[in-house]
Scaffold this motif. Structure first.
Motif, PDB file in Angstrom:
ATOM      1  N   SER A  95      -1.975   5.644   5.550  1.00 47.96           N
ATOM      2  CA  SER A  95      -2.180   5.141   4.414  1.00 47.96           C
ATOM      3  C   SER A  95      -2.736   5.881   3.269  1.00 47.96           C
ATOM      4  CB  SER A  95      -3.222   4.049   4.656  1.00 47.96           C
ATOM      5  OG  SER A  95      -2.454   3.244   5.353  1.00 47.96           O
TER       6      SER A  95
ATOM      7  N   ASN B  83       0.637  -1.060  -0.017  1.00 47.93           N
ATOM      8  CA  ASN B  83       0.042  -0.065  -0.011  1.00 47.93           C
ATOM      9  C   ASN B  83       0.855   1.042   0.084  1.00 47.93           C
ATOM     10  OD1 ASN B  83      -2.455  -1.266  -0.030  1.00 47.93           O
ATOM     11  ND2 ASN B  83      -2.579  -1.480   2.189  1.00 47.93           N
TER      12      ASN B  83
ATOM     13  N   HIS C 200      -5.133   6.221  -0.173  1.00 49.98           N
ATOM     14  CA  HIS C 200      -5.911   5.163  -1.179  1.00 49.98           C
ATOM     15  C   HIS C 200      -5.489   5.480  -2.381  1.00 49.98           C
ATOM     16  CE1 HIS C 200      -9.850   4.020  -3.267  1.00 49.98           C
ATOM     17  NE2 HIS C 200      -9.678   3.171  -2.290  1.00 49.98           N
ATOM     18  N   ASN C 201      -5.817   4.481  -3.261  1.00 53.96           N
ATOM     19  CA  ASN C 201      -5.074   4.112  -4.531  1.00 53.96           C
ATOM     20  C   ASN C 201      -5.722   4.982  -5.776  1.00 53.96           C
ATOM     21  OD1 ASN C 201      -2.420   3.510  -5.286  1.00 53.96           O
ATOM     22  ND2 ASN C 201      -2.757   1.399  -4.674  1.00 53.96           N
TER      23      ASN C 201
END
Ligand SMILES: Nc1ncnc2c1ncn2[C@@H]1O[C@H](COP(=O)(O)OP(=O)(O)O)[C@@H](O)[C@H]1O
Ligand SMILES: [Mg+2]
Lengths: 366, 264
Positions: free
Chosen positions: A264, A253, A266-267
């Protein structure tokens, strides 16, 4: 020009050496409530004045209802304007003001009277027909200005910050009334405001402008939830920005660091590892807890700096170990036991964070 | 305000007021004085008014003055309105300079203009007559009309004209339905000013009129050289009353218009 009510193609306007409006493209559908939103001086009024015909574009073309209008005088355009300062004729009564446009069209007297009555009924000012505008309150003058414009049944109604001079309560009330009126009449409205809340409340679609250019065009929730540029995220609503470099990727990730902690990413946003980015997260999207339990991996540890009660929610200002600050909004009862100096764990769904490249201008097209 | 200050202010105002109006009151009183010398009160009479209306010279000069004043008023009001609109509306190179040119007649000594006009008429071989007074008066009066109207225009919201056009009024209708009505009190004030300026102007009239066509001030001048006649007092009284009458009407209408919100 397709089925748009108003269409602007690569329109620019210069004052002296400076562009007030630079190469904007805009299409407005029939019956739509479209809002031009942006800070003062960004070119909203100039855009509206070009559609009304008071300014001639230096470049580009404008179509209204399928007709190209650059060479058409304001008095021959099928649009009407509600001016920022109302601009009611002081030497005429309310009824005479409203009748003015119909008289210019040489409509028979009896018909004028009827339509004027109907328009004044619509804005609940029938009883004030014979007054001079100066004898009315600001809100009433505003209503006269609206009646004076809509009585002509224009193809498009242009409104330049029409509620700007009213106090908050009256403004909120008029926002609803205007929106209702627009839906009843099915008229196309182009509305100018610098008040983002007003834009979100009233519009079918919002065009965010900055320095003479369009930053983003979209539905209110798109503009709020998925701002395309840092400017839009900053201008609409409240948000937290963090700057950093994207790490990870290649199967794992993506993440970035705030302080020494990992967040993190998000893609969804065409972001690659190694890129410099801004991350924007709205205060109301941030969850807080003092007991992270076994999920402590996902939580960011911060220290509470300030707790501010603002009515609907409580505002928590907290800081990371490196001093960066973050603001979260939480329900009142969840914050009762929190105190300044307490440790706090915060978390947000990566999907709710929005990512912008630091060099965003190159990416706008994407 | 302290009572003492208030008292001093009151006395001061009364003194100023007396300084302004005592001569006029004395003059008006003596127009009813029975004595020919006019320095002592001997009794009440309307004799001077009767004589005045039988004096063909004075009647003729009054008519002359009215002719000149009316022509001057019409020309300078039209020129002034157009000039003020151009100066207010159009941004063009040299606008400041041109505005300044219009202010010059307000401050220039009348005698300079009178002599200048006289030599111009001489050079152009123009026969002096009653109408040769008019250009000089128009120069002064137009400047005042422009001054008054520029002030009025500066206070007017330009967006009103845009609003009219937005509602379908072309240039012609915009002017007559919106600009003109809003400007009208200014036009009226300007015209009244032009009329009074022309009516009591002496120097230009004295120099540029032809033989035999006196205006009232010029005639009065020649008459008082032989001593102030009570007829002149009677004439002045009538003029004062007329002016008070007209100024009050205009003032009253303007006040009412302000209260009603711009309507005249
Ligand atoms: N008539 C004008 N002359 C010169 N500059 C102008 C004129 N009108 C607008 N501008 C400039 O153009 C820019 C955009 O103005 P405007 O369209 O009024 O912005 P907004 O309505 O979004 O506040 C501003 O920088 C303003 O100073
Ligand atoms: Mg504006």
């Amino acid at each position: 020009m397709s089925d748009n009510m108003v269409y602007l193609e690569e329109v620019s306007k210069k004052f002296g050496e400076n562009y007030a409006v630079h190469k904007i493209n805009l299409d407005i559908k029939e019956g739509e409530f479209l809002t031009l939103l942006g800070p003062s001086g960004c070119g909203k009024t100039t855009t509206l004045r070009m559609i009304a015909g008071f300014e001639k574009p230096d470049e580009g073309n404008i179509w209204i209802d399928g007709k190209q209008v650059e060479k058409i005088e304001p008095y021959n355009r099928e649009v009407n304007t509600v001016f920022q300062s109302y601009s009611l004729f002081p030497h005429m009564t309310v009824a005479e003001n409203v009748a003015f446009g119909l008289k210019m069209k040489k409509i028979p007297k009896s018909e004028i009277d009827e339509q004027v009555h109907r328009a004044l009924d619509l804005v609940q000012l029938r009883a004030f027909s014979d007054r001079k505008p100066k004898k009315l309150s600001g809100g009433q003058q505003q209503r006269v200005a609206i009646a004076r414009a809509i009585v002509n049944n224009p193809r498009v109604l242009l409104l330049d910050e029409p509620l700007g001079a009213l106090d908050l309560k009256l403004r909120k009330q008029m926002q609803l009334e205007l929106k209702q009126l627009q839906q009843e009449l099915g008229m196309t409205f182009i509305y100018v405001t610098h008040d983002q809340e007003e834009a979100l409340t009233m519009s079918d679609r919002i065009v965010v402008m900055n320095q003479g250019q369009i930053e983003q065009m979209g539905l209110p929730d798109e503009i709020y939830e998925r701002p395309k540029t840092k400017f839009v995220a900053d201008f609409i609503g409240e948000t937290n920005f963090f700057e950093g470099t994207v790490k990870g990727g290649e199967g794992s990730n993506l993440y970035m660091s705030i302080g020494e902690q990992k967040v993190s990413i998000h893609n969804h946003s065409n972001i690659e590892s190694g890129e410099d980015i801004y991350l924007s997260i709205r205060p109301e999207r941030i969850h807080i807890t003092q007991e992270p339990g076994n999920k402590s991996q996902d939580y960011l540890k911060v220290k509470i700096q300030d707790k501010i009660y603002i009515g609907s929610v409580t505002k928590i200002v907290a800081s990371f170990s490196d001093g960066q600050k973050i603001t979260a909004h939480s329900p009142y009862d969840k914050t009762l036991h929190l105190q300044e100096g307490d440790n706090l764990y915060i978390y947000w769904n990566p999907e709710n964070a929005v990512i912008f490249p630091v060099h965003e201008k190159e990416k706008i097209e994407a | 305000m302290r009572p003492r200050t208030r008292k001093i202010l009151l006395i001061y105002s009364v003194l100023v007021f007396m300084f302004f109006y005592i001569p006029l009151v004395v003059l008006m009183a003596f127009s009813f004085n029975d004595s020919k010398l006019g320095t002592v009160w001997t009794g009440f009479t309307f004799e001077w008014y009767v004589k005045l209306f039988n004096n063909s010279q004075i009647i003729e000069a009054t008519v002359n003055s009215l002719i000149v004043a009316v022509i001057t008023t019409i020309i300078s009001t039209v020129l002034g309105v157009l000039g003020a609109l151009v100066l207010h509306r159009y941004i063009f190179p040299g606008r400041k300079a041109i505005s300044f040119i219009f202010y010059i007649p307000v401050v220039i000594p009348e005698i300079v203009l009178a002599v200048a006009l006289l030599s111009l008429y001489g050079a152009m071989n123009i026969q002096l007559g009653l109408l040769t007074i008019v250009p000089g008066h128009v120069v002064f009066a137009t400047s005042f009309v422009i001054l008054v109207l520029l002030a009025r225009l500066a206070g007017m919201d330009n967006a009103l004209e845009e609003a009219a056009k937005d509602l379908g009024a072309n240039e012609w209708h915009t002017f007559w339905k919106v600009t003109f009505p809003l400007l009208f009190p200014g036009i009226l004030a300007g015209a009244l000013m032009a009329f009074t300026i022309s009516l009591d102007e002496f120097v230009v009239a004295f120099f540029t009129t032809g033989p035999g066509s006196n205006t009232l001030p010029v005639l009065v001048y020649s008459m008082v050289r032989r001593g102030v006649s009570p007829e002149i007092n009677a004439l002045s009284t009538i003029l004062i009353l007329l002016i008070i009458f007209f100024v009050s009407i205009v003032g009253w209408r303007m006040m009412r218009a302000d209260r009603k919100g711009g309507e005249v």
